[in-house]
Design a protein around this motif. Sequence first.
Motif, short mmCIF file in Angstrom:
data_model
loop_
_atom_site.label_atom_id
_atom_site.label_comp_id
_atom_site.label_asym_id
_atom_site.label_seq_id
_atom_site.Cartn_x
_atom_site.Cartn_y
_atom_site.Cartn_z
N ASP A 192 0.86 -1.18 0.00
CA ASP A 192 0.00 0.00 0.00
C ASP A 192 0.90 1.23 0.00
OD1 ASP A 192 -1.72 2.10 0.49
OD2 ASP A 192 -2.68 1.20 2.25
N LEU A 193 0.98 1.93 -1.12
CA LEU A 193 1.91 3.06 -1.24
C LEU A 193 1.56 4.20 -0.30
CD1 LEU A 193 2.66 3.33 -5.08
CD2 LEU A 193 3.71 1.87 -3.33
N SER A 194 0.31 4.30 0.10
CA SER A 194 -0.08 5.39 0.98
C SER A 194 0.52 5.24 2.38
CB SER A 194 -1.60 5.48 1.09
OG SER A 194 -2.13 4.37 1.81
N GLN A 195 1.05 4.06 2.67
CA GLN A 195 1.64 3.80 3.99
C GLN A 195 3.16 3.90 3.98
OE1 GLN A 195 -0.48 3.41 6.69
NE2 GLN A 195 -1.87 4.00 5.04
N ILE A 196 3.74 4.23 2.83
CA ILE A 196 5.20 4.34 2.72
C ILE A 196 5.55 5.82 2.58
CG2 ILE A 196 7.27 3.63 1.49
CD1 ILE A 196 5.62 1.31 0.31
N HIS A 197 6.30 6.33 3.54
CA HIS A 197 6.61 7.76 3.57
C HIS A 197 8.12 7.98 3.48
CE1 HIS A 197 2.50 9.04 4.83
NE2 HIS A 197 2.47 7.79 5.27
N SER A 198 8.49 9.19 3.08
CA SER A 198 9.92 9.50 3.01
C SER A 198 10.13 11.01 3.08
CB SER A 198 10.53 8.95 1.72
OG SER A 198 11.94 9.15 1.69
N VAL A 199 11.28 11.39 3.64
CA VAL A 199 11.77 12.76 3.57
C VAL A 199 13.21 12.71 3.05
CG1 VAL A 199 10.31 13.76 5.37
CG2 VAL A 199 12.49 12.69 6.00
N ALA A 200 13.62 13.81 2.42
CA ALA A 200 14.99 13.93 1.92
C ALA A 200 15.67 15.06 2.67
CB ALA A 200 14.98 14.21 0.42
N SER A 201 16.63 14.72 3.52
CA SER A 201 17.23 15.70 4.44
C SER A 201 18.38 16.43 3.77
CB SER A 201 17.71 14.99 5.71
OG SER A 201 16.62 14.43 6.41
N PHE A 202 18.12 17.68 3.45
CA PHE A 202 19.09 18.55 2.77
C PHE A 202 19.76 19.41 3.82
CE2 PHE A 202 20.63 21.18 -0.68
CZ PHE A 202 20.61 20.31 -1.77
N PHE A 203 21.08 19.32 3.94
CA PHE A 203 21.81 20.03 4.98
C PHE A 203 22.10 21.46 4.54
CE2 PHE A 203 21.74 16.04 6.75
CZ PHE A 203 22.46 15.93 7.92
N VAL A 204 21.94 22.40 5.46
CA VAL A 204 21.93 23.82 5.08
C VAL A 204 23.14 24.58 5.64
CG1 VAL A 204 20.57 25.93 4.99
CG2 VAL A 204 19.40 23.71 5.03
N SER A 205 23.25 24.69 6.96
CA SER A 205 24.24 25.61 7.53
C SER A 205 25.67 25.20 7.21
CB SER A 205 24.07 25.71 9.05
OG SER A 205 24.38 24.49 9.69
N ARG A 206 25.91 23.91 7.06
CA ARG A 206 27.27 23.46 6.77
C ARG A 206 27.76 23.96 5.42
NH1 ARG A 206 27.54 17.10 8.78
NH2 ARG A 206 26.33 17.35 10.69
N VAL A 207 26.82 24.18 4.50
CA VAL A 207 27.21 24.73 3.20
C VAL A 207 27.79 26.13 3.39
CG1 VAL A 207 26.36 25.46 0.93
CG2 VAL A 207 25.50 23.33 1.98
N ASP A 208 27.13 26.95 4.20
CA ASP A 208 27.66 28.29 4.46
C ASP A 208 29.00 28.22 5.18
OD1 ASP A 208 25.88 30.00 3.24
OD2 ASP A 208 24.52 30.06 4.96
N THR A 209 29.14 27.32 6.12
CA THR A 209 30.40 27.21 6.86
C THR A 209 31.56 26.96 5.91
OG1 THR A 209 29.26 26.37 8.82
CG2 THR A 209 31.62 25.95 8.67
N GLU A 210 31.38 26.01 4.99
CA GLU A 210 32.45 25.67 4.05
C GLU A 210 32.69 26.78 3.03
OE1 GLU A 210 35.49 23.59 2.18
OE2 GLU A 210 34.52 23.17 4.11
N VAL A 211 31.62 27.31 2.46
CA VAL A 211 31.75 28.36 1.45
C VAL A 211 32.32 29.63 2.07
CG1 VAL A 211 30.47 29.88 -0.11
CG2 VAL A 211 29.99 27.43 -0.10
N ASP A 212 31.83 30.01 3.25
CA ASP A 212 32.32 31.23 3.89
C ASP A 212 33.82 31.15 4.18
OD1 ASP A 212 29.76 32.17 3.78
OD2 ASP A 212 29.44 32.26 5.95
N THR A 213 34.28 29.97 4.59
CA THR A 213 35.72 29.78 4.85
C THR A 213 36.52 30.05 3.58
OG1 THR A 213 35.28 28.17 6.59
CG2 THR A 213 37.47 28.13 5.59
N ARG A 214 36.01 29.54 2.46
CA ARG A 214 36.72 29.75 1.19
C ARG A 214 36.66 31.21 0.75
NH1 ARG A 214 36.06 24.22 -2.36
NH2 ARG A 214 36.02 22.77 -0.59
#
Length: 373
Positions: A192-214
């Motif tokens: 039953d597809l209505s009983q199968i759920h999912s989320v996709a966890s996209f990480f946010v602040s770490r991107v700024d940490t790495e980019v800001d350092t550069r």
Amino acid sequence: MTTPTQALSDAGVSIWLDDLSRPRLEDGSLKALIAEKNVVGVTTNPTIFQTAITKGHGYDDQLRELVASGADAEKAVFEITTADVAAGCRLFAPVAEATNGVDGRVSIEVDPRKAWDTAGTIAEAKRLHGKVAEPNVYIKIPATVEGLEAIAETLAAGISVNVTLIFSLERYRAVVNAFMIGLEKAKAAGHDLSQIHSVASFFVSRVDTEVDTRLDTIGTDQAKALKGKAGLANARLAYQIYQQEFTTERWKLLADAGALPQRPLWASTGVKDPAYPDTLYVTGLVAPNVVNTMPEKTLEATYDHAQVTGDTITGTYAESNAHLDALAAQGIDYNDVVTVLETEGLDKFVASWNDLLTDVETTLSETAHGARA
């Protein structure tokens, strides 16, 4: 008066707490967050459990039982964490029922040392799911290349999945594809597809940490003017992909069979740089049908003073692409940034897991010898 957390919920953002412990379950504080601050789910990780188990005495009774049974650290971690997650699932069961399983979710992570082992991840996911034995559990699987097949096969078995540690837009597209493959297989198997759920966890602040350092390394005024914007731009473009992928004919066939879309989840939303507003990764990522999982400090800041002004993602895509182009013009290699972040993220996951095992082994020994302070 509408609180900021209620305004977030009204705007389509599900608020999840990035924390779980037995004392929090037993002292009513988590229940209070559900009632008062619109918390409708929980995520966990090894560091959270390490702190909970080794600080204080909330686990003493179970630790004594585990010592008496001869359990080693691996067995103890499995028993303790699954017990907490199962209890969390029961606490959130009314939320899950009210939302048809969309919210009211508690996530538990597959041993991150298996992140490069497809078969091992699948087996561990099934083991965790069977042990927790609650319909509103999410099994967390890292979005490594090897993890993509594991994600699909776990979903195909009818198990709901929180895909974690996503940094790149390309990998996110691959995650959505794995999600749809999993549902297509589940459909063929009669689930039953209505009983199968999912989320996709996209990480946010770490991107700024790495980019800001550069950007700081480049050091020009032009480079420094670009700081603090990459995390939002990257996540907003992920939401654009979400909108694109879940309007295709391929998706329509699954939706017609009862499937619900895999929601984007904003993770790593605590601000790392104190120069930035403490609700930056909350108020800047408001859109329908997303999850924001917050450490308690960010949740409290959001409840106290966040300015929720409605959808802050839709309509930002040209600006977000322009920002990534501006970074590229400064010599910031996007692909290198996300590769470094995934590698560091996995290394941190594994290190946290090993620290958890080491500390639990010490705690078991202290418990056996009556030496727990």
